[in-house]
Design an enzyme around this catalytic site. Sequence first.
Site, PDB file in Angstrom:
ATOM      1  N   HIS A  80      -6.644 -18.045   6.149  1.00 41.25           N
ATOM      2  CA  HIS A  80      -6.590 -18.050   7.437  1.00 41.25           C
ATOM      3  C   HIS A  80      -6.170 -16.955   8.128  1.00 41.25           C
ATOM      4  O   HIS A  80      -4.890 -16.270   7.746  1.00 41.25           O
ATOM      5  CB  HIS A  80      -5.824 -19.141   8.045  1.00 41.25           C
TER       6      HIS A  80
ATOM      7  N   LYS B 227     -20.099 -22.749  -4.454  1.00 45.86           N
ATOM      8  CA  LYS B 227     -20.896 -24.043  -3.958  1.00 45.86           C
ATOM      9  C   LYS B 227     -22.497 -23.892  -4.106  1.00 45.86           C
ATOM     10  O   LYS B 227     -23.107 -24.500  -3.451  1.00 45.86           O
ATOM     11  CB  LYS B 227     -20.242 -24.583  -2.716  1.00 45.86           C
TER      12      LYS B 227
ATOM     13  N   LEU C 211      33.325  26.090   9.374  1.00 47.13           N
ATOM     14  CA  LEU C 211      33.542  24.980   8.342  1.00 47.13           C
ATOM     15  C   LEU C 211      34.259  23.396   8.920  1.00 47.13           C
ATOM     16  O   LEU C 211      34.995  23.566   9.820  1.00 47.13           O
ATOM     17  CB  LEU C 211      34.376  25.478   6.994  1.00 47.13           C
ATOM     18  N   PRO C 212      34.027  22.604   8.153  1.00 45.48           N
ATOM     19  CA  PRO C 212      34.760  21.342   8.673  1.00 45.48           C
ATOM     20  C   PRO C 212      36.462  21.685   8.326  1.00 45.48           C
ATOM     21  O   PRO C 212      36.624  22.364   7.392  1.00 45.48           O
ATOM     22  CB  PRO C 212      34.324  20.301   7.456  1.00 45.48           C
TER      23      PRO C 212
ATOM     24  N   LYS D 162      38.219  24.212  14.571  1.00 43.61           N
ATOM     25  CA  LYS D 162      37.343  24.295  15.851  1.00 43.61           C
ATOM     26  C   LYS D 162      37.819  23.165  16.892  1.00 43.61           C
ATOM     27  O   LYS D 162      38.051  23.520  18.126  1.00 43.61           O
ATOM     28  CB  LYS D 162      35.731  23.814  15.393  1.00 43.61           C
ATOM     29  N   SER D 163      38.063  22.166  16.538  1.00 43.32           N
ATOM     30  CA  SER D 163      38.425  20.932  17.633  1.00 43.32           C
ATOM     31  C   SER D 163      39.763  21.228  18.210  1.00 43.32           C
ATOM     32  O   SER D 163      39.833  21.071  19.320  1.00 43.32           O
ATOM     33  CB  SER D 163      38.449  19.560  16.597  1.00 43.32           C
TER      34      SER D 163
ATOM     35  N   SER E 188      27.513  23.182  12.690  1.00 45.04           N
ATOM     36  CA  SER E 188      26.289  23.865  12.785  1.00 45.04           C
ATOM     37  C   SER E 188      26.028  25.236  11.842  1.00 45.04           C
ATOM     38  O   SER E 188      26.349  26.240  12.027  1.00 45.04           O
ATOM     39  CB  SER E 188      26.057  24.612  14.177  1.00 45.04           C
TER      40      SER E 188
HETATM   41  N1  LIG Z   1     -19.759 -28.842  -4.772  1.00 46.85           N
HETATM   42  C1  LIG Z   1     -18.682 -27.937  -4.864  1.00 46.85           C
HETATM   43  N2  LIG Z   1     -17.608 -28.318  -4.435  1.00 46.85           N
HETATM   44  C2  LIG Z   1     -16.736 -27.188  -4.565  1.00 46.85           C
HETATM   45  C3  LIG Z   1     -17.015 -25.881  -5.357  1.00 46.85           C
HETATM   46  N3  LIG Z   1     -15.732 -25.263  -5.549  1.00 46.85           N
HETATM   47  C4  LIG Z   1     -14.702 -25.945  -4.395  1.00 46.85           C
HETATM   48  N4  LIG Z   1     -15.503 -27.157  -4.116  1.00 46.85           N
HETATM   49  C5  LIG Z   1     -14.771 -28.179  -3.334  1.00 46.85           C
HETATM   50  O1  LIG Z   1     -14.521 -27.671  -2.147  1.00 46.85           O
HETATM   51  C6  LIG Z   1     -13.204 -28.303  -1.739  1.00 46.85           C
HETATM   52  C7  LIG Z   1     -12.331 -27.025  -1.342  1.00 46.85           C
HETATM   53  O2  LIG Z   1     -11.651 -26.347  -2.269  1.00 46.85           O
HETATM   54  P1  LIG Z   1     -10.556 -25.619  -2.680  1.00 46.85           P
HETATM   55  O3  LIG Z   1     -10.519 -24.797  -3.878  1.00 46.85           O
HETATM   56  O4  LIG Z   1      -9.398 -26.482  -2.121  1.00 46.85           O
HETATM   57  O5  LIG Z   1     -10.550 -24.655  -1.513  1.00 46.85           O
HETATM   58  P2  LIG Z   1      -9.490 -23.468  -0.873  1.00 46.85           P
HETATM   59  O6  LIG Z   1      -8.906 -24.093   0.402  1.00 46.85           O
HETATM   60  O7  LIG Z   1     -10.292 -22.161  -0.620  1.00 46.85           O
HETATM   61  O8  LIG Z   1      -8.419 -23.190  -1.856  1.00 46.85           O
HETATM   62  C8  LIG Z   1     -12.585 -29.169  -2.885  1.00 46.85           C
HETATM   63  O9  LIG Z   1     -13.110 -30.423  -2.234  1.00 46.85           O
HETATM   64  C9  LIG Z   1     -13.284 -28.738  -4.122  1.00 46.85           C
HETATM   65  O10 LIG Z   1     -13.611 -29.567  -4.717  1.00 46.85           O
HETATM   66  C10 LIG Z   1     -18.221 -25.921  -5.820  1.00 46.85           C
HETATM   67  O11 LIG Z   1     -18.516 -24.729  -6.544  1.00 46.85           O
HETATM   68  N5  LIG Z   1     -19.029 -26.827  -5.518  1.00 46.85           N
END
Ligand SMILES: Nc1nc2c(ncn2[C@@H]2O[C@H](COP(=O)(O)OP(=O)(O)O)[C@@H](O)[C@H]2O)c(=O)[nH]1
EC number: 2.7.1.25
Lengths: 301, 625
Positions: free
Chosen positions: B89, B141, B461-462, B466-467, B534
């Site tokens: 994030h 995914k 020199l120190p 001077k002072s 200096s």
């Molecule tokens: N279907 C599916 N779900 C996934 C995959 N990789 C992660 N998830 C799901 O996505 C959600 C977030 O995953 P997480 O690893 O906690 O995400 P992070 O926030 O990037 O660390 C979890 O519920 C995981 O099980 C994937 O390849 N396929």
Amino acid sequence: MSGPRVSLLRSLEAEAVHAVREVAAELERPVLLFSGGKDSIALLRVAEKAFRPAPLPFPVLHVDTGHNFPEVLEFRDRRIAEAGHRLIVASVQDSIDAGRVKEQEPGASRNRLQTRTLLDALEEHRFDAAFGGARRDEERARAKERVLSFRDEFGQWEPRQQRPEPWAIYNGRIRRGEHVRVFPLSNWTELDVWRYVEAEGLELPSIYFAHRRRVIERDGMLLAWSQWVQPQDGEQVLDEQVRYRTVGDLTVTGAVRSEARDITAVISEIEASNVSERGETRADDRTSEAAMEDRKREGYF
Amino acid sequence: MAQRELLRLATAGSVDDGKSTLLGRLLLDTKLLLSDQLEAVSRDGEGPDLAALTDGLRAEREQGITIDVAYRFFATPRRSFILADTPGHERYTRNMFTGASTADLAIVLVDARHGVVTQTRRHTQISALLGIRHVVTCVNKMDLVGWEQERFEAVAADVRELAQRLAIPDPLVLPISALHGDNVVDRSERSPWYDGPPLLEHLEQLDVAADRDLSRLRLPVQWVARPANARRRGYAGQLAAGTLRAGDPVVVLPAGTRTTVSAVDTLDDDAGDASGNGAGPVVAVPPLSVTVELADDVDVGRGDVLVSPGSEPPAARELEATICWMAEEPLRPGRRYALKHTTRTVRATVQALHERIDPETLAPEREPAALALNDIGRVTLRTSSVVLADPYAENRVTGAFVLIDEHDNDTVAAGLVLSAREVRPAREGRRDVTWHASSLERERRWGALGTRGATVWLTGLPASGKSTIAVELERALVDSGRAAYLLDGDNIRYGLSDDLGFSPGDRAEHIRRVGHVARLIADSGTVAVVSLVSPMAADREAVRELHDAAGLAFLEVFVDTTPEECERRDPKGLYARARAGEIKGFTGVDAPYERPRTPDLHVPTAEVEVAPAVARIVELLRDDQ
Ligand SMILES: Nc1nc2c(ncn2[C@@H]2O[C@H](COP(=O)(O)OP(=O)(O)O)[C@@H](O)[C@H]2O)c(=O)[nH]1
């Protein structure tokens, strides 16, 4: 041309040496925490190399729980004397006698009590940096700790207020009364330490290798039979061939059954094992999932 | 030692893209999960909660998101991996910056259903900015889009276009399912149309040794080892670039001294020794930590850099840099911080804030008023002393720095050098600043006050005296009705020059400042009496020129006392401390003093008492009228 390759252990050593030198250069009174265990043995070696051929520019501090393995104390004294370092021993027993901490019952683990003794020793000697052999792979709270970990005037660690540590540019600036813990081996794994010990031909206390010992099986762990650990109802004293994977307060450090009589054999056994070092041998961390994080906040190692 | 190599990785992805799951999968499938760790995250009925494995502190467990960088370790027989698991994030950009700063390779996660989103662009851009040459984008995914090749190709095309724009050399795009393990460790049967390697295979085979710069030596000196016996001093540091072996010529910067390396200790006892015995000559390469000995007895200290002749970086006083702001309190132009670059810490003033990159849209905003936490921006910094930096694009060690707040000691920014410039503040011709003559003519002002300004510059020199002379001179002038003001070097260090140390660069800058203050005081009609060691003729000459140009009288008085006598007097005990090694670069002990060749007045203190010396100066000032 990509040039000569640098092996894993040499990279880790170079990075650790760099951290040790930075702290020695920027802080006024560093000290190296030495328990006689394999991590601090590796750390001491790294520190010696960082300054050779000159002697170590700071002393070595051992926090003695009073529950140590005699083999480890013997090793500590010999190793430090041979190298000519200055050894300071801070004793938990002294802290108890002085009323600084209270022992719950005789023979109970003194792990948590060590924190007070350590902080008192740092204050007494006005140390502003303490090198430790902790590794990030040990458990989850450590995985996020910086190499240079800032401690406030009470010795406490605040995980949410850690200084950013980009690259390997360490910020060692502190105010009077504060100090830093320094973990040069942060990025080493347990196996890296064992392999370093092997590659450097470092001597270890004998309890790291298989030996016969009287033990008591408790909560799935083999605890050394001693004046503090006596069989309780139904427990038996067993005579086993064991070795240790870590050394600590002997009331909570478990042994593992083993045939490994030298470092190569130990490494093979660990490679084949599927239980983590702390899981296998440290009863103190098992109590709660966040046990380590809590202790670290208080100022533990 | 074993020849297994190390690869540093960083991961990033939006929340829920599956970063933690992927990590858990890598650990599980490389058999690095140990049974007790697995037990801690196992759930009834379902498989292990892979994401929970890599999620650390309690606060984060409660919130369910990764906040800080967490480091993970896994290994295969070929390689060991250190993985910096960074939060995705934008509220945690600083953590991503930190985690990715040392990575050789970045893994960016994209959800196959959503494709390239702002976060993907951000993570890829930050990876490119941080000089990570290998960026792997995992389209995760894939199971949720039915392993459709077209969907993957569409996302991959967007990724490649982005990579091209950011000049990322060879981007790899992979279709995976972290949850089920497809194409993570093993090739998946569900993507017959994908002919690239699975993720782990790529991580194992990538050649990162080639990323190092072996041509131009950069060895920042961390520590000077002084062995007790008669051996030479050892200069210790970690190689940032180039190679090093006995016999190599080197230049010590910033001094510019040339010498030769006579021995190298790479800390590897199996590598033979530097003389060529054993396994052959030792060649040090990055990132080894080394200790070197030099053939000549030259002056080298922490913060100096050994470089190969012909490759010297500029002795920069001005850095243009990209920074990531890491503190709650915003960065504003004009503020001053400590700047730590390799092993050297200087002070830096934010001269200008040029640009802020909007974390949401990535659009650059010109001349913003401030940089807030997690902002990335471009600044110009003016440093109090030289910095020996390379552009970050050329070297990730000598091009990086941090800014530290000197009040609370926090690290407030990570910086990447874009360019390092040699700006001598004294010589800089800033066209928009011209000397503003006072509306009152000098003669009228002096006439009305009944006084005349001038500068008396006491050098020596120190502890040379001077002072003593300066104090007496100030009193004599004031008693005779002439305005005089004593400028003591130490007093000025207390305020105006509190950002300066005693390095040669800082001393020159201190003298320059005192010179300017003296000129202003003289111009106002008061006699500025300066008491300052200096030591360098060039610095004193520059101050004289300043006065000449302004038409003001400048008297250089050489307070000449033998070093032995100064050291014998030593009222502040400074010589003793310098001899004990507690003070380094002390003039007269281990730093040179250049005697003035043609001073306006020569005061050999062995022969001349204070009173006649003072009288002579007053006389010279009168002659000047
Ligand atoms: N279907 C599916 N779900 C996934 C995959 N990789 C992660 N998830 C799901 O996505 C959600 C977030 O995953 P997480 O690893 O906690 O995400 P992070 O926030 O990037 O660390 C979890 O519920 C995981 O099980 C994937 O390849 N396929």
